[in-house]
Design a protein around this motif. Sequence first.
Motif, PDB file in Angstrom:
ATOM      1  N   PRO A   1       0.822  -1.216   0.000  1.00 46.55           N
ATOM      2  CA  PRO A   1       0.000   0.000   0.000  1.00 46.55           C
ATOM      3  C   PRO A   1       0.857   1.268   0.000  1.00 46.55           C
ATOM      4  N   ASP A   2       0.317   2.337  -0.568  1.00 44.96           N
ATOM      5  CA  ASP A   2       1.034   3.623  -0.550  1.00 44.96           C
ATOM      6  C   ASP A   2       1.143   4.133   0.883  1.00 44.96           C
ATOM      7  N   PHE A   3       0.090   3.949   1.641  1.00 44.77           N
ATOM      8  CA  PHE A   3       0.065   4.331   3.063  1.00 44.77           C
ATOM      9  C   PHE A   3       0.347   3.031   3.819  1.00 44.77           C
ATOM     10  N   ALA A   4       1.554   2.939   4.379  1.00 49.49           N
ATOM     11  CA  ALA A   4       2.048   1.662   4.905  1.00 49.49           C
ATOM     12  C   ALA A   4       1.186   1.120   6.041  1.00 49.49           C
ATOM     13  N   MET A   5       1.237  -0.189   6.225  1.00 50.69           N
ATOM     14  CA  MET A   5       0.580  -0.773   7.387  1.00 50.69           C
ATOM     15  C   MET A   5       1.474  -0.590   8.615  1.00 50.69           C
ATOM     16  N   LEU A   6       0.875  -0.330   9.756  1.00 48.87           N
ATOM     17  CA  LEU A   6       1.627  -0.233  11.011  1.00 48.87           C
ATOM     18  C   LEU A   6       0.680  -0.590  12.157  1.00 48.87           C
ATOM     19  N   VAL A   7       0.981  -1.674  12.851  1.00 49.06           N
ATOM     20  CA  VAL A   7       0.104  -2.175  13.913  1.00 49.06           C
ATOM     21  C   VAL A   7       0.944  -2.700  15.084  1.00 49.06           C
ATOM     22  N   PRO A   8       0.977  -1.992  16.212  1.00 44.30           N
ATOM     23  CA  PRO A   8       1.745  -2.516  17.354  1.00 44.30           C
ATOM     24  C   PRO A   8       1.102  -3.785  17.925  1.00 44.30           C
ATOM     25  N   ALA A   9       1.941  -4.673  18.428  1.00 41.87           N
ATOM     26  CA  ALA A   9       1.468  -5.968  18.928  1.00 41.87           C
ATOM     27  C   ALA A   9       0.395  -5.869  20.016  1.00 41.87           C
ATOM     28  N   PRO A  10       0.506  -4.892  20.971  1.00 46.94           N
ATOM     29  CA  PRO A  10      -0.544  -4.841  21.995  1.00 46.94           C
ATOM     30  C   PRO A  10      -1.934  -4.594  21.401  1.00 46.94           C
ATOM     31  N   PHE A  11      -1.989  -3.894  20.274  1.00 48.97           N
ATOM     32  CA  PHE A  11      -3.280  -3.668  19.618  1.00 48.97           C
ATOM     33  C   PHE A  11      -3.710  -4.939  18.876  1.00 48.97           C
ATOM     34  N   ALA A  12      -2.768  -5.565  18.192  1.00 48.21           N
ATOM     35  CA  ALA A  12      -3.083  -6.807  17.470  1.00 48.21           C
ATOM     36  C   ALA A  12      -3.561  -7.884  18.445  1.00 48.21           C
ATOM     37  N   ALA A  13      -3.040  -7.849  19.665  1.00 48.76           N
ATOM     38  CA  ALA A  13      -3.413  -8.868  20.661  1.00 48.76           C
ATOM     39  C   ALA A  13      -4.886  -8.784  21.040  1.00 48.76           C
ATOM     40  N   ARG A  14      -5.521  -7.648  20.757  1.00 51.17           N
ATOM     41  CA  ARG A  14      -6.943  -7.515  21.103  1.00 51.17           C
ATOM     42  C   ARG A  14      -7.861  -7.908  19.947  1.00 51.17           C
ATOM     43  N   MET A  15      -7.265  -8.328  18.841  1.00 51.50           N
ATOM     44  CA  MET A  15      -8.085  -8.793  17.711  1.00 51.50           C
ATOM     45  C   MET A  15      -8.477 -10.243  17.947  1.00 51.50           C
ATOM     46  N   ASN A  16      -9.665 -10.603  17.453  1.00 49.10           N
ATOM     47  CA  ASN A  16     -10.094 -11.996  17.551  1.00 49.10           C
ATOM     48  C   ASN A  16      -9.427 -12.795  16.446  1.00 49.10           C
ATOM     49  N   PRO A  17      -8.719 -13.863  16.810  1.00 47.29           N
ATOM     50  CA  PRO A  17      -8.086 -14.674  15.778  1.00 47.29           C
ATOM     51  C   PRO A  17      -9.135 -15.272  14.844  1.00 47.29           C
ATOM     52  N   ALA A  18      -8.735 -15.458  13.614  1.00 50.39           N
ATOM     53  CA  ALA A  18      -9.559 -16.144  12.605  1.00 50.39           C
ATOM     54  C   ALA A  18     -10.877 -15.440  12.303  1.00 50.39           C
ATOM     55  N   ASP A  19     -10.988 -14.154  12.624  1.00 44.94           N
ATOM     56  CA  ASP A  19     -12.210 -13.419  12.280  1.00 44.94           C
ATOM     57  C   ASP A  19     -11.899 -12.348  11.241  1.00 44.94           C
TER      58      ASP A  19
ATOM     59  N   PRO B   1      -2.385   5.944  24.019  1.00 44.37           N
ATOM     60  CA  PRO B   1      -2.866   5.256  25.226  1.00 44.37           C
ATOM     61  C   PRO B   1      -3.755   4.050  24.892  1.00 44.37           C
ATOM     62  N   ILE B   2      -4.309   4.026  23.674  1.00 44.07           N
ATOM     63  CA  ILE B   2      -5.131   2.890  23.246  1.00 44.07           C
ATOM     64  C   ILE B   2      -4.258   1.818  22.587  1.00 44.07           C
ATOM     65  N   VAL B   3      -3.526   2.199  21.562  1.00 46.08           N
ATOM     66  CA  VAL B   3      -2.835   1.154  20.777  1.00 46.08           C
ATOM     67  C   VAL B   3      -1.521   0.709  21.408  1.00 46.08           C
ATOM     68  N   LEU B   4      -0.970   1.555  22.294  1.00 42.83           N
ATOM     69  CA  LEU B   4       0.307   1.226  22.926  1.00 42.83           C
ATOM     70  C   LEU B   4       0.322   1.875  24.317  1.00 42.83           C
ATOM     71  N   PRO B   5      -0.485   1.335  25.248  1.00 46.06           N
ATOM     72  CA  PRO B   5      -0.621   1.970  26.570  1.00 46.06           C
ATOM     73  C   PRO B   5       0.704   2.044  27.320  1.00 46.06           C
TER      74      PRO B   5
ATOM     75  N   ASP C   1      -8.660  -2.714  27.208  1.00 47.43           N
ATOM     76  CA  ASP C   1      -8.362  -3.896  28.018  1.00 47.43           C
ATOM     77  C   ASP C   1      -7.737  -3.470  29.349  1.00 47.43           C
ATOM     78  N   GLU C   2      -7.149  -4.404  30.082  1.00 51.30           N
ATOM     79  CA  GLU C   2      -6.582  -4.047  31.395  1.00 51.30           C
ATOM     80  C   GLU C   2      -5.448  -3.036  31.245  1.00 51.30           C
ATOM     81  N   ASP C   3      -4.699  -3.119  30.167  1.00 51.43           N
ATOM     82  CA  ASP C   3      -3.584  -2.184  30.000  1.00 51.43           C
ATOM     83  C   ASP C   3      -4.062  -0.757  29.726  1.00 51.43           C
ATOM     84  N   THR C   4      -5.104  -0.600  28.921  1.00 50.36           N
ATOM     85  CA  THR C   4      -5.624   0.760  28.719  1.00 50.36           C
ATOM     86  C   THR C   4      -6.183   1.274  30.046  1.00 50.36           C
ATOM     87  N   ALA C   5      -6.830   0.390  30.807  1.00 50.45           N
ATOM     88  CA  ALA C   5      -7.385   0.807  32.109  1.00 50.45           C
ATOM     89  C   ALA C   5      -6.266   1.280  33.034  1.00 50.45           C
TER      90      ALA C   5
END
Length: 338
Positions: free
Chosen positions: A45-63, A197-201, A232-236
Motif C-alpha cells: 500500500p502507498d500508506f504503509a501498514m503499522l500495527v503494534p502488537a498490543p493492539f493486534a493482541a486484542r483482535m479476535n483470531p480467525a475473524d 494510550p489505546i494502541v500502545l498503553p 483492556d486491562e492495560d488501557t485501564a
Amino acid sequence: MITPNRTPWQPDEWQKLLREAFRQPQALLSHLDLPADPLTPDLQPDFAMLVPAPFAARMNPADPRDPLLRQVLPLQQERDEDLGFVADPLGETDAQLGFKRAPTLIQKYRGRVLMITTPGCAVNCRYCFRRHFPYQDHRPAGHGEALEVIAGDASISEVILSGGDPLLLGDAQLARLIDGICAIAHVRRIRLHSRLPIVLPQRVTQALLESLAASRCSVTIVVHCNHAQELDEDTARAFACLREVGVHLLNQTVLLHGVNDEADILCELSETLFKQGALPYYLHMPDPVTGTAHFMVSDAEAQPLYEAMRERLPGYLLPQLVREEPGEVSKTALAFNN
Ligand SMILES: *Cc1c(COP(=O)(O)O)cnc(C)c1O
Ligand code: SF4
C-alpha cells in the motif's frame, strides 16, 4: 506537585514494541490465523501498514470481520478512486484558507491552536484523513516560531498538540515543549490528541506522568478509540495513571462502516470508556478521503443510530455527533432531534 504512582512499564518498552510492530499484512494475517483470500489485502500500500502488537493482541483470531483488524489492514479496495473523495478534504494544506500561522501551527477555531508535533503515528488507520498530508512541509522549523506566535496572541487560551501523534515524541522532548507552552501566561489549557494510550498503553511512562503532573496548564488527553474491544486491562492501567496526575480524559470516535456503525457497539463503547475513566467527547462522521469510501456512513444511516444512542445513554455518555467542514467556526453538529 503530585508524585505519581509508578507505572507498570519500563521507560523504553513502548519504543521497543513500536520497532517490533507489524508492518507486513501477511505477518499480521498469519498471526491471526487468517487466509489472505477473502480479504484481498494490499501487500504494497502507498500508506504503509503499522500495527503494534498490543493492539493486534486484542483482535479476535480467525475473524476476517474483526473491527480492530478492519481499521488497520490495507485492502485493495483503497485503490478504488471515488468521485468527491479528495486527498485533503479539510483544506488544511491550502494556504489560501489562512489557517497556517507558523510552519507547525494551524488555527481554525477561536482561542485554540493546533500544533503539529510529529509526522508519524503508532498505528496507521486506514480511514485516516491525514493519510495524504504532506508532513514534510511542516517539519523543518521546530516550534520556536509557533511559540512566538502563541506568545504574541493573548486570544489563544488552549494549545492542542496533534500530529501525527504527539505522544510519539520522547519524554524529554515533550517535557520541553510543554514547559515552553506553559511559560506563556495566557495559555490555560494543553490538550493532546493521541491514539497511543489505546494502541500502545506502555507509552504512559513515569517520566510522561511527571511532566504532565508538573504542568502549570490543565492537561486534557483526547484518546482515539473506536470500539470497546480496543479497551483492556492495560488501557485501564494507563488511564488510571493519567487520571491520578490530574489529566482529564476524553475520547473521540470516528463512525466507521463495518467497525462501529451500530447503536449497541457505540453504547458499549461509551459504557466501557466510562468504566475506565474517560468520557465520550466527539463522534465524527468520516471525512471523504481518497481510499476510504468503504468506511463511509451516510447522514441517513447516522441519524437513527444516533437517536438510538440518545434514548439509551445518559447525556454525559452521549458523544456529540459532528462533521469537520472547511471554513466553519466550529465543528458542525449533526443535530437531528428537532
Ligand atoms: C477539531 C479541531 C480543533 C478542536 O476543536 P474542539 O471543538 O475544541 O475540540 C482545533 N483545531 C482544529 C484545526 C481542529 O480540526
Ligand atoms: S492515529 Fe489518528 S492521525 Fe494517526 S493514522 Fe490513526 S487516525 Fe490518522
